[in-house]
Write a protein that holds these residues in place. Structure first.
Motif, PDB file in Angstrom:
ATOM      1  N   GLU A  20      -2.757  15.068 -22.363  1.00 22.82           N
ATOM      2  CA  GLU A  20      -3.605  14.773 -23.500  1.00 22.82           C
ATOM      3  C   GLU A  20      -4.304  13.421 -23.399  1.00 22.82           C
ATOM      4  N   ASP A  21      -3.851  12.591 -22.497  1.00 28.59           N
ATOM      5  CA  ASP A  21      -4.334  11.224 -22.529  1.00 28.59           C
ATOM      6  C   ASP A  21      -5.360  10.978 -21.433  1.00 28.59           C
ATOM      7  N   ILE A  22      -6.569  10.692 -21.852  1.00 28.15           N
ATOM      8  CA  ILE A  22      -7.651  10.529 -20.897  1.00 28.15           C
ATOM      9  C   ILE A  22      -7.457   9.308 -20.013  1.00 28.15           C
ATOM     10  N   ARG A  23      -6.618   8.385 -20.482  1.00 24.07           N
ATOM     11  CA  ARG A  23      -6.380   7.202 -19.646  1.00 24.07           C
ATOM     12  C   ARG A  23      -5.720   7.612 -18.335  1.00 24.07           C
ATOM     13  N   GLU A  24      -5.143   8.804 -18.338  1.00 23.99           N
ATOM     14  CA  GLU A  24      -4.532   9.314 -17.112  1.00 23.99           C
ATOM     15  C   GLU A  24      -5.618   9.869 -16.194  1.00 23.99           C
ATOM     16  N   SER A  25      -6.404   9.001 -15.646  1.00 27.61           N
ATOM     17  CA  SER A  25      -7.507   9.459 -14.814  1.00 27.61           C
ATOM     18  C   SER A  25      -7.074   9.616 -13.364  1.00 27.61           C
ATOM     19  N   PHE A  26      -7.124  10.826 -12.922  1.00 31.00           N
ATOM     20  CA  PHE A  26      -6.660  11.155 -11.575  1.00 31.00           C
ATOM     21  C   PHE A  26      -7.550  10.524 -10.508  1.00 31.00           C
ATOM     22  N   THR A  27      -8.860  10.689 -10.681  1.00 27.63           N
ATOM     23  CA  THR A  27      -9.757  10.166  -9.650  1.00 27.63           C
ATOM     24  C   THR A  27      -9.712   8.640  -9.599  1.00 27.63           C
ATOM     25  N   MET A  28      -9.524   8.023 -10.757  1.00 23.78           N
ATOM     26  CA  MET A  28      -9.450   6.560 -10.773  1.00 23.78           C
ATOM     27  C   MET A  28      -8.244   6.069  -9.981  1.00 23.78           C
ATOM     28  N   VAL A  29      -7.162   6.810 -10.080  1.00 26.74           N
ATOM     29  CA  VAL A  29      -5.961   6.442  -9.326  1.00 26.74           C
ATOM     30  C   VAL A  29      -6.234   6.544  -7.823  1.00 26.74           C
ATOM     31  N   LEU A  30      -6.888   7.621  -7.450  1.00 26.32           N
ATOM     32  CA  LEU A  30      -7.177   7.813  -6.017  1.00 26.32           C
ATOM     33  C   LEU A  30      -8.097   6.722  -5.484  1.00 26.32           C
ATOM     34  N   THR A  31      -9.167   6.447  -6.243  1.00 21.20           N
ATOM     35  CA  THR A  31     -10.148   5.488  -5.732  1.00 21.20           C
ATOM     36  C   THR A  31      -9.606   4.056  -5.761  1.00 21.20           C
ATOM     37  N   SER A  32      -8.623   3.793  -6.635  1.00 23.98           N
ATOM     38  CA  SER A  32      -8.103   2.419  -6.697  1.00 23.98           C
ATOM     39  C   SER A  32      -7.417   2.021  -5.387  1.00 23.98           C
ATOM     40  N   TYR A  92       0.837  -1.202   0.000  1.00 28.22           N
ATOM     41  CA  TYR A  92       0.000   0.000   0.000  1.00 28.22           C
ATOM     42  C   TYR A  92       0.874   1.255   0.000  1.00 28.22           C
ATOM     43  N   GLN A  93       1.920   1.228   0.842  1.00 30.68           N
ATOM     44  CA  GLN A  93       2.797   2.412   0.877  1.00 30.68           C
ATOM     45  C   GLN A  93       3.491   2.617  -0.470  1.00 30.68           C
ATOM     46  N   GLY A  94       3.822   1.509  -1.132  1.00 35.76           N
ATOM     47  CA  GLY A  94       4.378   1.608  -2.488  1.00 35.76           C
ATOM     48  C   GLY A  94       3.374   2.267  -3.421  1.00 35.76           C
ATOM     49  N   ALA A  95       2.106   1.888  -3.262  1.00 33.95           N
ATOM     50  CA  ALA A  95       1.052   2.476  -4.104  1.00 33.95           C
ATOM     51  C   ALA A  95       0.943   3.982  -3.846  1.00 33.95           C
ATOM     52  N   VAL A  96       1.046   4.372  -2.583  1.00 39.88           N
ATOM     53  CA  VAL A  96       0.953   5.804  -2.236  1.00 39.88           C
ATOM     54  C   VAL A  96       2.126   6.572  -2.840  1.00 39.88           C
ATOM     55  N   THR A  97       3.320   5.975  -2.751  1.00 40.15           N
ATOM     56  CA  THR A  97       4.501   6.631  -3.336  1.00 40.15           C
ATOM     57  C   THR A  97       4.312   6.824  -4.841  1.00 40.15           C
ATOM     58  N   ALA A  98       3.846   5.755  -5.499  1.00 37.09           N
ATOM     59  CA  ALA A  98       3.622   5.856  -6.956  1.00 37.09           C
ATOM     60  C   ALA A  98       2.559   6.908  -7.253  1.00 37.09           C
ATOM     61  N   ALA A  99       1.514   6.962  -6.410  1.00 38.43           N
ATOM     62  CA  ALA A  99       0.453   7.959  -6.617  1.00 38.43           C
ATOM     63  C   ALA A  99       1.006   9.366  -6.464  1.00 38.43           C
ATOM     64  N   ASP A 100       1.873   9.558  -5.484  1.00 38.81           N
ATOM     65  CA  ASP A 100       2.511  10.869  -5.280  1.00 38.81           C
ATOM     66  C   ASP A 100       3.296  11.289  -6.522  1.00 38.81           C
ATOM     67  N   GLN A 101       4.077  10.346  -7.048  1.00 38.48           N
ATOM     68  CA  GLN A 101       4.883  10.653  -8.241  1.00 38.48           C
ATOM     69  C   GLN A 101       3.979  10.962  -9.428  1.00 38.48           C
ATOM     70  N   TYR A 102       2.931  10.184  -9.526  1.00 37.59           N
ATOM     71  CA  TYR A 102       1.985  10.357 -10.624  1.00 37.59           C
ATOM     72  C   TYR A 102       1.332  11.745 -10.573  1.00 37.59           C
ATOM     73  N   ILE A 103       0.950  12.148  -9.365  1.00 37.80           N
ATOM     74  CA  ILE A 103       0.298  13.454  -9.206  1.00 37.80           C
ATOM     75  C   ILE A 103       1.285  14.586  -9.531  1.00 37.80           C
ATOM     76  N   ALA A 104       2.527  14.408  -9.090  1.00 38.68           N
ATOM     77  CA  ALA A 104       3.547  15.412  -9.412  1.00 38.68           C
ATOM     78  C   ALA A 104       3.692  15.533 -10.926  1.00 38.68           C
ATOM     79  N   GLN A 105       3.652  14.396 -11.596  1.00 39.59           N
ATOM     80  CA  GLN A 105       3.760  14.381 -13.058  1.00 39.59           C
ATOM     81  C   GLN A 105       2.569  15.125 -13.691  1.00 39.59           C
ATOM     82  N   LEU A 106       1.399  14.881 -13.149  1.00 38.87           N
ATOM     83  CA  LEU A 106       0.206  15.568 -13.664  1.00 38.87           C
ATOM     84  C   LEU A 106       0.304  17.072 -13.463  1.00 38.87           C
ATOM     85  N   GLN A 107       0.815  17.458 -12.289  1.00 40.57           N
ATOM     86  CA  GLN A 107       0.885  18.893 -11.994  1.00 40.57           C
ATOM     87  C   GLN A 107       1.895  19.593 -12.895  1.00 40.57           C
TER      88      GLN A 107
END
Lengths: 264, 567
Positions: free
Chosen positions: B524-536, B503-518
């Motif tokens: 451009e890619d809708i597959r990059e769904s922010f809310t889906m990442v959070l809810t997963s 789980y902590q690995g998932a949180v770290t990856a989510a943090d990196q992912y969000i930084a990338q989004l910001q």
């Protein structure tokens, strides 16, 4: 049924009282007003939301010039198939509107505010659960991360994990986990909750302090009374075991770690 | 069936022996349905059943080998030939009527049918497959050696093009693609620029609609735009631009797609071409929807629908309706009725117009809608729908559709508790996704395998491998989901420390992912769904496979079909 629900509500109020402060009292009043609205407002429109034998319906309610939507569920089915979660196996799966009410009651008891207001109501010839519509849910795609705080989100995760463990909801998906503005969470669709499994589906390591305090304050009798209209004896027994396991787990962690790593 | 399809089928069957001779006159008669009757048991009531469907029945009767039992003395099933031909979804009661008088009253729906008499449905499915193959063979488009003899390249190109359009109209898009690919170089060789442009348009549409290579589809549409500009043909230019916008959008280039679609809509308005204008606006709506601007999307879709209806194109209207239904489902998954009603209308039009691509899309949409429910009857219906979607994808030679359909079937099997079958399906889905070049889709099926395998310790091993694959692909979004699901499996095995670490690995990856989004707000890619990442991080159940989600997004992004304009 209504009498039992009033008892449950009274217990809820009693549980709220010791911790209630100014900020909490207002939402409690709003909550009571919204519950009353759902119970008594005129049904002005009913639309089938899906197809099938036991149809969930979107209901439009109106009272005193206020109009709101709600979801009505009256399904109560038992499937004979075997369900396996982790290493546990359960014979049969109950899928029932009463679990929607039980989920709301549990949310109230814990003070988590994750489940939309839900009441028992009869619409047409069917008794069922009438659930307040979450009308400010954020879309599934395209939401900006602006203003997002991961630490706060981890608290939300811990709350949902605790709730879904106690309610043993095997059907939590992105579709029934709604995000509201400010990245809060609303949980819907609990007709498959309260299964009889005991092993958590998530590692329970952090807990909302208020919910744990409330769990500790509840007696077995109070829990039985709160849920006896909505859950079978076996389902309540499983809920009680899970409650005990959560509290044991909290104590075990508190013995090994600083309190602020365990409770928030 | 369209008149063209009727011509094709009757012409094809004219030379066939046996039961085909029964079909030919019936096919000539009908405008909507040719009924295939399957009777088990008391034949005497069959006539009443046919009359109930409106007296449009004619043709073929099959008596199944199953004999009636005391419990079910009479079972009658009626399939319309169009269902058989197109392998379409079985839901609407007017198309499939099953009578189980002692147990169920006068009519029940196909899912129930499937549950109660699966063997019989299997027989029908087998029969339907062979019949579809026969029909396709009867409608084998193209030119024989004799036809080609004596034709110059210009005539040959025109013949290939004509046959291609005919194949496309009759619902054989894959065959149409082959024929257009033969026509285009011949048009070029003979300097028939206008016709060459039209062939490029057809190629672009068919390439994208059958989920083939989108980069190539974009390239083909660009060729069509270039030729229209050379010829100073504003109508063709707007049309090709609209098609290009649709291809760009499906390829995830949303900003570019929106810019081109706006330009196409403006030019089409100037030309008085309301169909192209409407479809271009529908693309803009789709882009708004995938970016989460649902109100804007709905307003644009309303405009688009009005325009294509004013242009008199039911097929274009059906395509816009499909995207409206997709947006409805995305905006609020709980509002299924509106979406399903729209989908029914789309399906009717798909059947009437004979577009396999549209029928495939709407079949997927209906199956997906059934996936997002806890009602077992609908889940059963969705499973049948997934089978139909696979067949339709196969007939289109759509590898991504096949992989997505098989993955969806696997996901339904998971939901229905048929884990052994799910494991088998997901293995095949993974292979097909790899064959189609969809690495991410293959990894997703692999992940679903890990979550499904009965031995959960082995499942943990599989998911650990998936984490590695996601890391190799630098797929942070996928890592969040996989690590979160891995954590869930480990918790189920009471391996709490490992579960917490995952789980902590998932949180770290989510943090990196969000930084990338910001860093990249104009992603451009809708597959990059922010809310889906959070809810997963919170789910307790297997999600819809990635490929199915990919197709869901595609449904919001319509394509202008050039043959709608050609009549």
């Amino acid at each position: 049924m209504i009498k039992r629900q009033l008892i449950a509500l009274a217990i809820t109020v009693a549980v709220l009282a010791p911790t209630a402060h100014g900020a909490a009292a207002v939402p409690a009043q709003k909550r009571a007003a919204r519950e009353a609205f759902l119970r008594t407002a005129e049904v002005v429109d009913v639309q089938v939301v899906s197809v099938g034998i036991t149809l969930p319906q979107r209901v439009e309610l109106e009272q005193g010039g206020v109009r709101r939507s709600a979801m009505f569920k009256s399904m109560d089915l038992t499937d004979s198939r075997q369900i396996r979660i982790g290493q546990e196996v359960q014979e049969g799966l109950r899928d029932s509107w009463t679990f929607e009410i039980a989920a709301y009651e549990l949310d109230n008891l814990l003070g988590l505010n994750l489940v939309p207001i839900t009441v028992v109501r009869t619409i047409g010839d069917n008794e069922g659960a009438l659930i307040d519509w979450v009308d400010d849910a954020m879309p599934e795609y395209g939401v900006s991360p602006e203003g997002f705080d991961m630490a706060a989100w981890e608290d939300e995760v811990a709350k949902v994990w605790l709730f879904d463990y106690l309610a043993y909801n095997i059907d939590r998906t992105p579709e029934n986990l709604l995000l509201i503005p400010g990245f809060g969470v609303k949980l819907i669709d609990h007709s498959r909750a309260f299964q009889r499994f005991l092993v958590p589906m998530r590692p329970l390591m952090r807990f909302p302090r208020q919910a744990i305090d409330r769990l500790r304050a509840l007696s077995e009798d109070e829990i039985r009374r709160s849920f006896s209209d909505y859950l079978t004896g076996e389902e309540i027994d499983a809920l009680l075991i899970r409650t005990r396991r959560v509290l044991d787990r909290v104590d075990e962690l508190l013995a090994a770690k600083p309190e602020d790593e365990v409770l928030f | 069936m369209t008149p063209q399809q009727v011509d094709v089928v009757t012409a094809g069957f004219a030379d066939l022996a046996g039961e085909a001779t029964h079909l030919a006159p019936a096919a000539r008669l009908e405008t909507a349905d040719l009924i295939v009757r399957v009777t088990v048991g008391a034949v005497g009531t069959a006539g009443a059943g046919l009359a109930e469907i409106g007296g449009r029945a004619a043709g073929l009767e099959r008596v199944a080998t199953d004999l009636p039992t005391e419990a079910h003395p009479t079972i009658e099933v009626y399939f319309s030939i169009i269902d058989v031909l197109d392998g379409s979804f079985l839901m609407p009661e007017e198309r499939v009527i099953c009578r189980l008088p002692l147990t169920q009253g006068s009519a029940i729906t196909a899912p129930c049918l499937r549950t109660r008499i699966p063997r019989m449905v299997d027989q029908m499915d087998e029969w339907a497959e062979s019949e579809a193959a026969t029909l396709e063979s009867a409608a084998d488009f193209g030119l024989s050696e004799n036809d080609r003899t004596g034709l110059g390249p210009a005539d040959l190109a025109a013949a290939y093009y004509r046959e291609g359009v005919r194949a496309s109209r009759a619902g054989f898009e894959a065959r149409a693609l082959d024929l257009m690919a033969k026509a285009q170089p011949l048009f070029k060789e003979t300097g028939m620029r206008r016709e060459e442009g039209a062939a490029w348009e057809q190629l672009a549409y068919l390439m994208a609609a059958t989920n083939r290579d989108l980069e190539r589809a974009i390239n083909y549409a660009e060729q069509a735009v270039r030729i229209a500009r050379e010829l100073s043909d504003p109508v063709a230019e707007a049309r090709a631009l609209s098609l290009l916008a649709g291809c760009e959008a499906r390829n995830g280039n949303y900003s570019r797609a929106a810019r081109i679609a706006r330009s196409a809509a403006g030019q089409a308005r100037g030309n008085g071409d309301t169909l192209t204008e409407g479809m271009s606006i529908a693309i803009l709506a789709g882009v708004a929807a995938v970016r989460g601007n649902f109100d804007q999307a709905r307003a644009l879709q309303g405009q688009a629908l009005e325009l294509v209806r004013a242009a008199g194109s039911r097929r274009a209207a059906a395509r816009v309706l499909l995207s409206i239904a997709a947006v409805t489902a995305h905006d609020d998954d709980r509002v299924r009725s509106a979406s399903m009603a729209q989908l029914d209308e789309v399906r009717e039009t798909a059947l009437e117009s004979g577009s396999l691509a549209l029928l495939r899309d709407v079949t997927f949409a209906m199956a997906d809608t059934c996936y997002d429910t806890t009602e077992s009857e609908l889940v059963n219906a969705g499973e049948v729908g997934a089978i139909r979607a696979i067949r339709l994808s196969s007939r289109l030679d759509d590898k991504i559709g096949e992989a997505a359909g098989i993955g969806l079937l696997g996901a339904f099997a998971v939901r229905l508790g048929k884990l052994d079958r799910a494991f088998e399906y997901l293995g095949v889905a993974q292979e097909r996704a790899l064959e189609a070049g969809f690495v991410e889709g293959a990894i997703d099926s692999f992940q679903l395998l890990g979550e499904t395998v009965p031995d959960q310790s082995y499942g943990v091993t599989l998911l650990e491998a998936v984490v590695g694959l996601r890391a190799e692909q630098q797929d942070l979004r996928g890592q969040v989901k996989t690590l979160s699901d891995l954590s869930r499996l480990q918790a189920g095995l009471e391996r709490n420390e490992e579960a917490w670490a995952s789980y902590q690995g998932a949180v770290t990856a989510a943090d990196q992912y969000i930084a990338q989004l910001q860093e990249n707000q104009d992603r451009e890619d809708i597959r990059e769904s922010f809310t889906m990442v959070l809810t997963s991080l919170m789910t307790t159940r297997t999600e819809l496979p990635f490929l199915a989600r990919y197709l869901k997004i595609n449904r919001m992004l319509p394509l202008l079909n050039p043959r709608w304009i050609e009549g």
